[in-house]
Design a protein around this motif. Structure first.
Motif, PDB file in Angstrom:
ATOM      1  N   ASN A  31      83.090  38.420  45.850  1.00 18.71           N
ATOM      2  CA  ASN A  31      83.491  37.263  45.058  1.00 18.71           C
ATOM      3  C   ASN A  31      84.312  37.837  43.901  1.00 18.71           C
ATOM      4  O   ASN A  31      83.756  38.332  42.930  1.00 18.71           O
ATOM      5  CB  ASN A  31      82.290  36.491  44.526  1.00 18.71           C
ATOM      6  CG  ASN A  31      82.710  35.273  43.726  1.00 18.71           C
ATOM      7  OD1 ASN A  31      83.819  35.205  43.216  1.00 18.71           O
ATOM      8  ND2 ASN A  31      81.825  34.313  43.613  1.00 18.71           N
ATOM      9  N   ARG A  34      83.687  36.478  40.140  1.00 23.65           N
ATOM     10  CA  ARG A  34      82.464  36.760  39.390  1.00 23.65           C
ATOM     11  C   ARG A  34      82.429  38.249  39.130  1.00 23.65           C
ATOM     12  O   ARG A  34      82.916  39.043  39.917  1.00 23.65           O
ATOM     13  CB  ARG A  34      81.232  36.338  40.194  1.00 23.65           C
ATOM     14  CG  ARG A  34      81.222  34.833  40.381  1.00 23.65           C
ATOM     15  CD  ARG A  34      79.889  34.243  40.638  1.00 23.65           C
ATOM     16  NE  ARG A  34      78.907  34.639  39.650  1.00 23.65           N
ATOM     17  CZ  ARG A  34      77.611  34.704  39.916  1.00 23.65           C
ATOM     18  NH1 ARG A  34      77.151  34.408  41.107  1.00 23.65           N
ATOM     19  NH2 ARG A  34      76.756  35.046  38.990  1.00 23.65           N
ATOM     20  N   TYR A  35      81.814  38.627  38.057  1.00 26.75           N
ATOM     21  CA  TYR A  35      81.821  40.029  37.662  1.00 26.75           C
ATOM     22  C   TYR A  35      80.465  40.665  37.936  1.00 26.75           C
ATOM     23  O   TYR A  35      79.425  40.039  37.776  1.00 26.75           O
ATOM     24  CB  TYR A  35      82.198  40.158  36.188  1.00 26.75           C
ATOM     25  CG  TYR A  35      83.520  39.495  35.906  1.00 26.75           C
ATOM     26  CD1 TYR A  35      84.665  39.929  36.561  1.00 26.75           C
ATOM     27  CD2 TYR A  35      83.617  38.435  35.041  1.00 26.75           C
ATOM     28  CE1 TYR A  35      85.881  39.323  36.332  1.00 26.75           C
ATOM     29  CE2 TYR A  35      84.836  37.818  34.810  1.00 26.75           C
ATOM     30  CZ  TYR A  35      85.962  38.271  35.459  1.00 26.75           C
ATOM     31  OH  TYR A  35      87.162  37.661  35.240  1.00 26.75           O
ATOM     32  N   ASP A  36      80.498  41.904  38.328  1.00 24.54           N
ATOM     33  CA  ASP A  36      79.290  42.661  38.630  1.00 24.54           C
ATOM     34  C   ASP A  36      78.807  43.330  37.351  1.00 24.54           C
ATOM     35  O   ASP A  36      79.401  44.305  36.898  1.00 24.54           O
ATOM     36  CB  ASP A  36      79.588  43.698  39.712  1.00 24.54           C
ATOM     37  CG  ASP A  36      78.359  44.461  40.135  1.00 24.54           C
ATOM     38  OD1 ASP A  36      77.259  44.189  39.612  1.00 24.54           O
ATOM     39  OD2 ASP A  36      78.499  45.336  41.005  1.00 24.54           O
ATOM     40  N   MET A  49      82.217  41.017  41.993  1.00 26.61           N
ATOM     41  CA  MET A  49      80.830  40.937  42.450  1.00 26.61           C
ATOM     42  C   MET A  49      80.756  41.188  43.959  1.00 26.61           C
ATOM     43  O   MET A  49      81.292  40.409  44.742  1.00 26.61           O
ATOM     44  CB  MET A  49      80.261  39.561  42.142  1.00 26.61           C
ATOM     45  CG  MET A  49      78.855  39.338  42.653  1.00 26.61           C
ATOM     46  SD  MET A  49      77.606  40.295  41.781  1.00 26.61           S
ATOM     47  CE  MET A  49      77.493  39.381  40.265  1.00 26.61           C
TER      48      MET A  49
END
Length: 117
Positions: A31, A34-36, A49
């Protein structure tokens, strides 16, 4: 195994997810919006992410990936550097079909008809 070095990337038709394939013989679903929080940030760009990693059935580096069914984006077509094509279900992680025996030096691109039954 080699470190993740993406060889190919493609966004799924919905534009919300992307799939990558690399020299480490894996396919990953991401994704990118979205950030990890667990990943170390390199520079000003935060890491995407990761959702799932697919390694079963891939014995050589991945050369190309694409989604097979645009309506559900539930299957992917993967070309490996050993001239093998594999269809994998993104949900169950099961290999659905393997195509071998191509008489070319390498398969470096794949495409699927999104109008097929």
């Amino acid at each position: 195994r080699a470190a993740m070095r993406p060889q190919t990337v493609e966004f799924l038709d919905d534009g919300k997810y992307c799939i990558t394939g690399g020299h480490d013989r894996s396919v990953r679903l991401w994704n990118p919006f979205r950030y990890d929080p667990a990943a170390k940030q390199k520079g000003d760009v935060p890491a995407a992410m990761p959702i799932q990693t697919y390694t079963s059935g891939y014995t050589h580096p991945i050369a190309a990936v694409t989604s097979v069914d645009s309506r559900t984006a539930s299957q992917i077509l993967v070309a490996a550097s050993d001239k093998t094509l594999v269809i994998t279900d993104l949900i169950t992680q099961q290999l659905k079909r393997r195509f071998q025996g191509h008489h070319v030096s390498i398969i470096n691109a794949v495409a699927a008809s999104h109008h097929a039954e």
